[in-house]
Design a protein around this motif. Structure first.
Motif, PDB file in Angstrom:
ATOM      1  N   VAL A  24      -7.390  15.571 -23.019  1.00 48.04           N
ATOM      2  CA  VAL A  24      -6.927  15.207 -21.679  1.00 48.04           C
ATOM      3  C   VAL A  24      -8.092  14.693 -20.844  1.00 48.04           C
ATOM      4  N   GLY A  25      -9.237  15.346 -20.961  1.00 46.22           N
ATOM      5  CA  GLY A  25     -10.411  14.890 -20.231  1.00 46.22           C
ATOM      6  C   GLY A  25     -10.863  13.510 -20.689  1.00 46.22           C
ATOM      7  N   ASN A  26     -10.747  13.253 -21.980  1.00 46.76           N
ATOM      8  CA  ASN A  26     -11.134  11.946 -22.512  1.00 46.76           C
ATOM      9  C   ASN A  26     -10.199  10.851 -22.007  1.00 46.76           C
ATOM     10  N   VAL A  27      -8.899  11.132 -21.985  1.00 45.41           N
ATOM     11  CA  VAL A  27      -7.926  10.155 -21.480  1.00 45.41           C
ATOM     12  C   VAL A  27      -8.209   9.837 -20.013  1.00 45.41           C
ATOM     13  N   ALA A  28      -8.410  10.875 -19.216  1.00 43.65           N
ATOM     14  CA  ALA A  28      -8.647  10.669 -17.787  1.00 43.65           C
ATOM     15  C   ALA A  28      -9.979   9.958 -17.536  1.00 43.65           C
ATOM     16  N   ALA A  29     -11.002  10.297 -18.310  1.00 45.19           N
ATOM     17  CA  ALA A  29     -12.306   9.663 -18.121  1.00 45.19           C
ATOM     18  C   ALA A  29     -12.259   8.183 -18.466  1.00 45.19           C
ATOM     19  N   ASN A  30     -11.569   7.852 -19.548  1.00 47.26           N
ATOM     20  CA  ASN A  30     -11.469   6.440 -19.925  1.00 47.26           C
ATOM     21  C   ASN A  30     -10.642   5.647 -18.922  1.00 47.26           C
ATOM     22  N   PHE A  31      -9.603   6.275 -18.376  1.00 45.37           N
ATOM     23  CA  PHE A  31      -8.827   5.593 -17.335  1.00 45.37           C
ATOM     24  C   PHE A  31      -9.686   5.342 -16.100  1.00 45.37           C
ATOM     25  N   LEU A  32     -10.436   6.352 -15.704  1.00 51.61           N
ATOM     26  CA  LEU A  32     -11.278   6.207 -14.521  1.00 51.61           C
ATOM     27  C   LEU A  32     -12.350   5.137 -14.731  1.00 51.61           C
ATOM     28  N   ALA A  33     -12.929   5.101 -15.928  1.00 51.65           N
ATOM     29  CA  ALA A  33     -13.941   4.081 -16.208  1.00 51.65           C
ATOM     30  C   ALA A  33     -13.326   2.683 -16.145  1.00 51.65           C
ATOM     31  N   GLY A  34     -12.115   2.532 -16.690  1.00 46.69           N
ATOM     32  CA  GLY A  34     -11.451   1.232 -16.633  1.00 46.69           C
ATOM     33  C   GLY A  34     -11.022   0.868 -15.229  1.00 46.69           C
ATOM     34  N   ALA A  43      -3.472   0.234 -10.784  1.00 45.76           N
ATOM     35  CA  ALA A  43      -2.152   0.673 -10.321  1.00 45.76           C
ATOM     36  C   ALA A  43      -1.077   0.466 -11.382  1.00 45.76           C
ATOM     37  N   SER A  44      -1.200  -0.595 -12.172  1.00 38.72           N
ATOM     38  CA  SER A  44      -0.180  -0.857 -13.187  1.00 38.72           C
ATOM     39  C   SER A  44      -0.356   0.014 -14.424  1.00 38.72           C
ATOM     40  N   GLN A  45      -1.488   0.692 -14.563  1.00 41.86           N
ATOM     41  CA  GLN A  45      -1.753   1.513 -15.741  1.00 41.86           C
ATOM     42  C   GLN A  45      -1.599   3.007 -15.490  1.00 41.86           C
ATOM     43  N   THR A  46      -1.162   3.384 -14.306  1.00 43.79           N
ATOM     44  CA  THR A  46      -1.037   4.801 -13.980  1.00 43.79           C
ATOM     45  C   THR A  46       0.014   5.489 -14.837  1.00 43.79           C
ATOM     46  N   ALA A  47       1.124   4.818 -15.104  1.00 41.10           N
ATOM     47  CA  ALA A  47       2.167   5.412 -15.946  1.00 41.10           C
ATOM     48  C   ALA A  47       1.637   5.661 -17.350  1.00 41.10           C
ATOM     49  N   THR A  48       0.849   4.743 -17.872  1.00 37.15           N
ATOM     50  CA  THR A  48       0.256   4.921 -19.200  1.00 37.15           C
ATOM     51  C   THR A  48      -0.698   6.107 -19.205  1.00 37.15           C
ATOM     52  N   LEU A  49      -1.404   6.307 -18.115  1.00 38.10           N
ATOM     53  CA  LEU A  49      -2.298   7.456 -18.000  1.00 38.10           C
ATOM     54  C   LEU A  49      -1.512   8.756 -18.119  1.00 38.10           C
ATOM     55  N   PHE A  50      -0.417   8.855 -17.387  1.00 36.10           N
ATOM     56  CA  PHE A  50       0.360  10.094 -17.414  1.00 36.10           C
ATOM     57  C   PHE A  50       1.024  10.321 -18.763  1.00 36.10           C
ATOM     58  N   ILE A  51       1.424   9.271 -19.450  1.00 37.50           N
ATOM     59  CA  ILE A  51       1.999   9.418 -20.788  1.00 37.50           C
ATOM     60  C   ILE A  51       0.934   9.921 -21.759  1.00 37.50           C
ATOM     61  N   GLY A  52      -0.266   9.377 -21.670  1.00 39.01           N
ATOM     62  CA  GLY A  52      -1.356   9.837 -22.531  1.00 39.01           C
ATOM     63  C   GLY A  52      -1.731  11.281 -22.273  1.00 39.01           C
ATOM     64  N   ILE A  53      -1.765  11.665 -21.021  1.00 40.49           N
ATOM     65  CA  ILE A  53      -2.068  13.058 -20.684  1.00 40.49           C
ATOM     66  C   ILE A  53      -0.956  13.978 -21.190  1.00 40.49           C
ATOM     67  N   ALA A  54       0.293  13.553 -21.060  1.00 32.62           N
ATOM     68  CA  ALA A  54       1.412  14.378 -21.517  1.00 32.62           C
ATOM     69  C   ALA A  54       1.373  14.588 -23.028  1.00 32.62           C
ATOM     70  N   PHE A  55       1.065  13.541 -23.787  1.00 28.01           N
ATOM     71  CA  PHE A  55       0.993  13.686 -25.240  1.00 28.01           C
ATOM     72  C   PHE A  55      -0.159  14.597 -25.649  1.00 28.01           C
ATOM     73  N   ALA A  56      -1.302  14.447 -25.023  1.00 24.65           N
ATOM     74  CA  ALA A  56      -2.444  15.295 -25.357  1.00 24.65           C
ATOM     75  C   ALA A  56      -2.170  16.746 -24.996  1.00 24.65           C
ATOM     76  N   GLU A  57      -1.520  16.967 -23.873  1.00 23.77           N
ATOM     77  CA  GLU A  57      -1.219  18.336 -23.454  1.00 23.77           C
ATOM     78  C   GLU A  57      -0.124  18.953 -24.320  1.00 23.77           C
ATOM     79  N   ALA A  58       0.825  18.144 -24.783  1.00 18.49           N
ATOM     80  CA  ALA A  58       1.885  18.660 -25.656  1.00 18.49           C
ATOM     81  C   ALA A  58       1.301  19.191 -26.959  1.00 18.49           C
TER      82      ALA A  58
END
Length: 74
Positions: A24-34, A43-58
């Motif tokens: 989850v930290g890796n997903v968020a860090a890469n999103f923030l860097a991008g 703004a258009s990639q926020t949904a992809t961020l939440f999907i990635g976090i959800a899969f990692a947390e699942a």
């Protein structure tokens, strides 16, 4: 002996929750860097961020459930 091995297995399965936290930290860090490189596309990639976090947390939740099953079902 059998119960002790179940607890060792549960501990190993419980490590998956920590690994999922790293994911989850890796997903968020890469999103923030991008987002810092290209703020107009963030703004258009926020949904992809939440999907990635959800899969990692699942995956972390699944490994936690396996650890609980090994501890209490055996």
């Amino acid at each position: 002996m059998e119960g002790e091995l179940a607890h060792i297995g549960a501990g190993l399965a419980g490590m998956g929750t920590g690994i999922a936290a790293l994911g989850v930290g890796n997903v968020a860090a890469n999103f923030l860097a991008g987002a810092l490189r290209n703020p107009s596309a963030a703004a258009s990639q926020t949904a992809t961020l939440f999907i990635g976090i959800a899969f990692a947390e699942a995956l972390g939740i699944f490994s936690f459930l396996v650890a609980l099953l090994l501890m209490f079902a055996v």
